[in-house]
Design a protein around this motif. Structure first.
Motif, PDB file in Angstrom:
ATOM      1  N   PRO A 263     -49.720  -1.549 -32.560  1.00 52.48           N
ATOM      2  CA  PRO A 263     -48.118  -1.777 -32.590  1.00 52.48           C
ATOM      3  C   PRO A 263     -47.742  -2.755 -31.604  1.00 52.48           C
ATOM      4  O   PRO A 263     -48.261  -3.045 -30.637  1.00 52.48           O
ATOM      5  CB  PRO A 263     -47.521  -0.412 -32.303  1.00 52.48           C
ATOM      6  N   THR A 264     -46.546  -3.312 -31.838  1.00 56.80           N
ATOM      7  CA  THR A 264     -45.633  -4.099 -30.807  1.00 56.80           C
ATOM      8  C   THR A 264     -45.049  -2.957 -30.125  1.00 56.80           C
ATOM      9  O   THR A 264     -44.479  -1.879 -30.372  1.00 56.80           O
ATOM     10  CB  THR A 264     -44.682  -4.723 -31.579  1.00 56.80           C
ATOM     11  N   ARG A 265     -44.711  -3.498 -28.490  1.00 59.95           N
ATOM     12  CA  ARG A 265     -44.013  -2.736 -27.858  1.00 59.95           C
ATOM     13  C   ARG A 265     -42.830  -3.699 -27.064  1.00 59.95           C
ATOM     14  O   ARG A 265     -43.154  -4.782 -27.032  1.00 59.95           O
ATOM     15  CB  ARG A 265     -44.754  -2.385 -26.644  1.00 59.95           C
ATOM     16  N   TYR A 266     -41.787  -2.926 -27.006  1.00 64.88           N
ATOM     17  CA  TYR A 266     -40.564  -3.572 -26.428  1.00 64.88           C
ATOM     18  C   TYR A 266     -39.985  -2.724 -25.182  1.00 64.88           C
ATOM     19  O   TYR A 266     -39.783  -1.584 -25.328  1.00 64.88           O
ATOM     20  CB  TYR A 266     -39.668  -3.821 -27.542  1.00 64.88           C
ATOM     21  N   ALA A 267     -39.259  -3.523 -24.271  1.00 68.85           N
ATOM     22  CA  ALA A 267     -38.474  -2.621 -23.012  1.00 68.85           C
ATOM     23  C   ALA A 267     -37.352  -3.646 -22.905  1.00 68.85           C
ATOM     24  O   ALA A 267     -37.164  -4.808 -22.795  1.00 68.85           O
ATOM     25  CB  ALA A 267     -39.209  -2.804 -21.982  1.00 68.85           C
ATOM     26  N   MET A 268     -36.112  -3.057 -22.934  1.00 70.99           N
ATOM     27  CA  MET A 268     -34.690  -3.713 -22.830  1.00 70.99           C
ATOM     28  C   MET A 268     -34.274  -3.531 -21.304  1.00 70.99           C
ATOM     29  O   MET A 268     -34.442  -2.361 -20.738  1.00 70.99           O
ATOM     30  CB  MET A 268     -33.762  -3.174 -23.816  1.00 70.99           C
ATOM     31  N   TYR A 269     -33.732  -4.395 -20.781  1.00 71.21           N
ATOM     32  CA  TYR A 269     -33.137  -4.412 -19.277  1.00 71.21           C
ATOM     33  C   TYR A 269     -31.762  -4.698 -19.112  1.00 71.21           C
ATOM     34  O   TYR A 269     -31.431  -5.272 -19.934  1.00 71.21           O
ATOM     35  CB  TYR A 269     -34.240  -5.454 -18.629  1.00 71.21           C
ATOM     36  N   PRO A 270     -31.310  -4.306 -18.216  1.00 73.42           N
ATOM     37  CA  PRO A 270     -30.081  -4.301 -17.953  1.00 73.42           C
ATOM     38  C   PRO A 270     -29.600  -5.761 -17.439  1.00 73.42           C
ATOM     39  O   PRO A 270     -28.431  -6.370 -17.634  1.00 73.42           O
ATOM     40  CB  PRO A 270     -29.672  -3.444 -16.922  1.00 73.42           C
ATOM     41  N   THR A 271     -30.586  -6.588 -16.744  1.00 76.48           N
ATOM     42  CA  THR A 271     -30.462  -7.901 -16.167  1.00 76.48           C
ATOM     43  C   THR A 271     -31.411  -8.719 -16.368  1.00 76.48           C
ATOM     44  O   THR A 271     -32.540  -8.318 -16.634  1.00 76.48           O
ATOM     45  CB  THR A 271     -29.813  -7.753 -14.852  1.00 76.48           C
ATOM     46  N   LYS A 272     -31.096  -9.947 -16.312  1.00 75.52           N
ATOM     47  CA  LYS A 272     -32.397 -10.869 -16.323  1.00 75.52           C
ATOM     48  C   LYS A 272     -33.168 -10.908 -15.028  1.00 75.52           C
ATOM     49  O   LYS A 272     -34.554 -11.015 -15.176  1.00 75.52           O
ATOM     50  CB  LYS A 272     -31.818 -12.208 -16.519  1.00 75.52           C
ATOM     51  N   GLU A 273     -32.550 -10.535 -14.063  1.00 75.24           N
ATOM     52  CA  GLU A 273     -33.365 -10.522 -12.707  1.00 75.24           C
ATOM     53  C   GLU A 273     -34.437  -9.457 -12.874  1.00 75.24           C
ATOM     54  O   GLU A 273     -35.619  -9.391 -12.459  1.00 75.24           O
ATOM     55  CB  GLU A 273     -32.386 -10.174 -11.654  1.00 75.24           C
ATOM     56  N   ALA A 274     -33.687  -8.074 -13.373  1.00 74.31           N
ATOM     57  CA  ALA A 274     -34.566  -7.060 -13.576  1.00 74.31           C
ATOM     58  C   ALA A 274     -35.932  -7.310 -14.639  1.00 74.31           C
ATOM     59  O   ALA A 274     -37.166  -6.866 -14.351  1.00 74.31           O
ATOM     60  CB  ALA A 274     -33.986  -5.671 -13.960  1.00 74.31           C
ATOM     61  N   LEU A 275     -35.672  -8.063 -15.624  1.00 76.50           N
ATOM     62  CA  LEU A 275     -36.634  -8.334 -16.682  1.00 76.50           C
ATOM     63  C   LEU A 275     -37.540  -9.199 -16.071  1.00 76.50           C
ATOM     64  O   LEU A 275     -38.765  -8.934 -16.301  1.00 76.50           O
ATOM     65  CB  LEU A 275     -35.960  -9.087 -17.929  1.00 76.50           C
ATOM     66  N   ASP A 276     -37.289 -10.208 -15.146  1.00 72.70           N
ATOM     67  CA  ASP A 276     -38.138 -11.141 -14.721  1.00 72.70           C
ATOM     68  C   ASP A 276     -38.987 -10.434 -13.495  1.00 72.70           C
ATOM     69  O   ASP A 276     -40.167 -10.734 -13.554  1.00 72.70           O
ATOM     70  CB  ASP A 276     -37.597 -12.477 -13.984  1.00 72.70           C
ATOM     71  N   ALA A 277     -38.539  -9.457 -12.844  1.00 72.11           N
ATOM     72  CA  ALA A 277     -39.334  -8.746 -11.990  1.00 72.11           C
ATOM     73  C   ALA A 277     -40.286  -7.909 -12.589  1.00 72.11           C
ATOM     74  O   ALA A 277     -41.404  -7.991 -12.153  1.00 72.11           O
ATOM     75  CB  ALA A 277     -38.176  -7.968 -10.935  1.00 72.11           C
ATOM     76  N   ASP A 278     -40.067  -7.386 -13.556  1.00 76.18           N
ATOM     77  CA  ASP A 278     -41.089  -6.345 -14.291  1.00 76.18           C
ATOM     78  C   ASP A 278     -42.273  -7.352 -14.805  1.00 76.18           C
ATOM     79  O   ASP A 278     -43.248  -6.974 -14.934  1.00 76.18           O
ATOM     80  CB  ASP A 278     -40.369  -5.673 -15.316  1.00 76.18           C
ATOM     81  N   PHE A 279     -41.923  -8.662 -15.464  1.00 74.09           N
ATOM     82  CA  PHE A 279     -42.562  -9.495 -16.073  1.00 74.09           C
ATOM     83  C   PHE A 279     -43.676  -9.828 -14.976  1.00 74.09           C
ATOM     84  O   PHE A 279     -44.961  -9.908 -15.130  1.00 74.09           O
ATOM     85  CB  PHE A 279     -42.125 -10.594 -16.774  1.00 74.09           C
ATOM     86  N   ALA A 280     -43.258 -10.368 -13.730  1.00 70.38           N
ATOM     87  CA  ALA A 280     -44.058 -10.771 -12.567  1.00 70.38           C
ATOM     88  C   ALA A 280     -45.016  -9.847 -12.210  1.00 70.38           C
ATOM     89  O   ALA A 280     -45.994  -9.867 -11.723  1.00 70.38           O
ATOM     90  CB  ALA A 280     -43.034 -11.156 -11.542  1.00 70.38           C
ATOM     91  N   SER A 281     -44.527  -8.374 -12.234  1.00 73.59           N
ATOM     92  CA  SER A 281     -45.411  -7.446 -11.869  1.00 73.59           C
ATOM     93  C   SER A 281     -46.497  -7.228 -12.683  1.00 73.59           C
ATOM     94  O   SER A 281     -47.519  -7.161 -12.206  1.00 73.59           O
ATOM     95  CB  SER A 281     -44.473  -6.197 -11.729  1.00 73.59           C
ATOM     96  N   ILE A 282     -46.345  -7.345 -13.835  1.00 73.15           N
ATOM     97  CA  ILE A 282     -47.347  -7.282 -14.840  1.00 73.15           C
ATOM     98  C   ILE A 282     -48.189  -8.366 -14.842  1.00 73.15           C
ATOM     99  O   ILE A 282     -49.469  -7.931 -14.679  1.00 73.15           O
ATOM    100  CB  ILE A 282     -46.846  -7.268 -16.356  1.00 73.15           C
ATOM    101  N   MET A 283     -47.935  -9.697 -14.438  1.00 76.91           N
ATOM    102  CA  MET A 283     -49.011 -10.485 -14.180  1.00 76.91           C
ATOM    103  C   MET A 283     -49.631 -10.659 -12.943  1.00 76.91           C
ATOM    104  O   MET A 283     -50.790 -10.752 -12.884  1.00 76.91           O
ATOM    105  CB  MET A 283     -48.124 -12.092 -14.130  1.00 76.91           C
ATOM    106  N   THR A 284     -49.055 -10.147 -12.035  1.00 79.21           N
ATOM    107  CA  THR A 284     -49.552  -9.492 -10.701  1.00 79.21           C
ATOM    108  C   THR A 284     -50.907  -8.617 -10.870  1.00 79.21           C
ATOM    109  O   THR A 284     -51.946  -8.557 -10.563  1.00 79.21           O
ATOM    110  CB  THR A 284     -48.885  -9.189  -9.693  1.00 79.21           C
ATOM    111  N   GLY A 285     -50.456  -7.540 -11.839  1.00 78.09           N
ATOM    112  CA  GLY A 285     -51.124  -6.436 -11.758  1.00 78.09           C
ATOM    113  C   GLY A 285     -52.419  -6.626 -12.783  1.00 78.09           C
ATOM    114  O   GLY A 285     -53.507  -6.255 -12.473  1.00 78.09           O
TER     115      GLY A 285
END
Length: 519
Positions: A263-285
């Protein structure tokens, strides 16, 4: 639809889906019970996603709340209380008849236009602003059914007309680009079946935040439909975020783009900054460095954008298991999406389709934009736009001009029942205050480069009709050469238009054309 309405061997869910598919309109009775029901919100979202007209009727003195408020914010409603409801039948049946006619194609219903009137240049004149008024609503209903939800009867009405109605998907918009991406659209794609993968833990009922997340998703079936709650514990199957998306507001899992695949997976964030930070953590991981473009090779990780627009999010792709993991963000929707595709080409095609599609609020906004206005192409060319400056808007799109000039922006809001204290007009005041026009003026934009006032249509007897919204303009000195900013609102559809025009005269000509087209 009550249990005794089930026919044959079909399940309750299958027959609800079939009823929506075979209908031209869904009528939702708004009550305390329906506001609490996740099933009602889910069915309304499905109807909007399939382009059906959705007409809310209040049978209690309560407004749509939670996810229903979001989903129904662009739709006019009718009050059908105090009881008995039969006392309101003629009025609401008339409303239904204005939007559903035999042989009509399915569509999201626009509000009815006012009676024709003579239209001249002086039809748009200052109209004194009045104090806030109480909310007024309108809407309609058809055949009545009842759905049993959690032990309480919630009434939902389906106006069943001829079946075999074909829903026309939105026309293709300019394709998103990433680094060396081609801007060509993905078109229809038959997605191949990928290798098996763990599905992760899910639960059925969606919370209000999860319903909000689903409502933000572009309408793609399969790919953004059939969603359920996703329990994304750190280290779990398909949980790419080291924190388990801890800063997100909601996490959902939706239908697989390819039969039998993940399936596809989605997460919704309160701010663009929180969204970008989690994306960056995935790329680092995952050890995916910045650079490259998925259209060329994997791994890749770079920002993406619509042609001639600023960066709108990030897109990454890398080998994972037997497939290619796609992870992307959309700043305007505050959504992070991920899908384990069978190969890079299939993943890229699905992502392009995802970013070109519109969610229900954007579909309704584009449907409310006139297509016969000076120098602006049809709504098919409009793309999702940044909402950093308009936090109260439900949807924002940017529509290119045929002459290559500055694009025209449109924003949709909740109904302007409380004019001038509604969210749209309040934002209009804020924009005009920033432009140096803090109060209404006597001449407005037609006689001056600075001004604001309410506008109305000139009637056949020469009088000015009810206020339709606001028009404002001011000179912008932050551009080279200096330009004129025009901002207008239209209460009937709760739509605001904004354009950075070459000069005020050109701006008012566009406004003339726009309000003539929507009259």
């Amino acid at each position: 639809m009550a249990p005794d309405d089930i026919v044959g061997t079909g399940t309750w869910t299958e027959q609800i889906l079939g009823a929506i598919a075979d209908s031209k309109a869904m009528i939702v009775l708004i009550s305390t019970a329906s506001n609490r029901s996740p099933h009602v919100s889910r069915e309304v979202n499905l109807a909007l996603g399939k382009g059906r007209a959705v007409l809310p009727i209040r049978i209690e003195d309560v407004p749509p709340q939670g996810s229903l408020e979001y989903l129904l914010s662009l739709v006019q409603r009718v009050d059908a209380f105090p009881p008995p409801i039969t006392d309101h039948r003629d009025r609401v049946m008339h409303r239904l008849g204005t939007i559903v006619q035999p042989g009509d194609a399915a569509r999201v219903a626009p509000p009815p236009p006012p009676p024709p009137a003579a239209l001249t240049r002086d039809a748009y004149v200052p109209v004194p602003t009045t104090p806030p008024r109480s909310a007024q609503t309108s809407g309609g209903f058809g055949q009545r059914s009842a759905i049993l939800v959690g032990g309480a009867i919630v009434i939902v009405v389906l106006a069943l007309v001829a079946s075999s109605v074909i829903f026309k998907a939105p026309s293709e918009t300019p394709g998103p680009t990433q680094a060396a991406f081609s801007t060509s659209g993905a078109g229809a794609t038959a997605f191949a079946t990928p290798g098996a993968t763990g599905s992760g833990a899910t639960s059925g009922a969606l919370s209000s935040d999860e319903l909000n997340a689903q409502a933000r998703l572009p309408v793609i079936d399969p790919g953004t439909t059939g969603c359920s709650s996703w329990i994304a514990a750190p280290g779990g199957a398909d949980v790419l975020s080291p924190s388990g998306y801890a800063t997100s507001l909601a996490r959902i899992t939706c239908s697989a783009p390819s039969a039998g695949g993940p399936p596809t997976r989605y997460a919704m964030y309160p701010t663009k900054e929180a969204l970008d930070a989690d994306f960056a953590s995935i790329m680092t991981g995952q050890g995916v460095a910045s650079g490259g473009a998925c259209t060329s090779a994997i791994p890749a990780n770079a920002g993406w954008n619509f042609p001639a627009f600023p960066t709108a999010g990030d897109l990454a792709c890398y080998a994972r298991g037997s497939g290619v993991q796609y992870v992307w963000t959309d700043h305007d929707l505050r959504i992070l999406g991920q899908w384990l595709a069978p190969d890079n080409a299939t993943g890229l095609a699905f992502w392009r389709q995802w970013e070109q599609a519109r969610n229900p609020a954007e579909q309704a906004l584009v449907a409310a934009i006139p297509t016969t206005i000076d120098g602006v192409g049809s709504g098919a060319a409009c793309v999702r736009a940044a909402d950093d400056y308009y936090p109260t808007a439900l949807a924002i799109v940017s529509c290119p001009r045929a002459d290559g000039g500055n694009a025209v922006f449109y924003a949709a809001f909740t109904p302007a029942d409380a004019f001038p204290d509604d969210p749209m007009t309040t934002l209009f005041f804020s924009i005009m205050n920033g432009g140096g026009v803090p109060a209404d003026t006597s001449t407005g934009c037609y006689e001056s480069s600075f001004g604001r006032y309410t506008w109305g249509y000139k009637q056949t007897d020469g009088t000015i009709g009810p206020k339709q919204g606001y028009l404002g303009c001011y000179q912008r000195t932050d551009t080279e050469p200096a330009t004129a900013q025009i901002v207008w609102t239209f209460n009937r559809t709760a739509v605001m238009g904004l354009w950075n025009a070459p000069d005020v005269d050109t701006a008012t000509k566009l406004f003339d054309s726009w309000i003539t087209a929507v009259k």
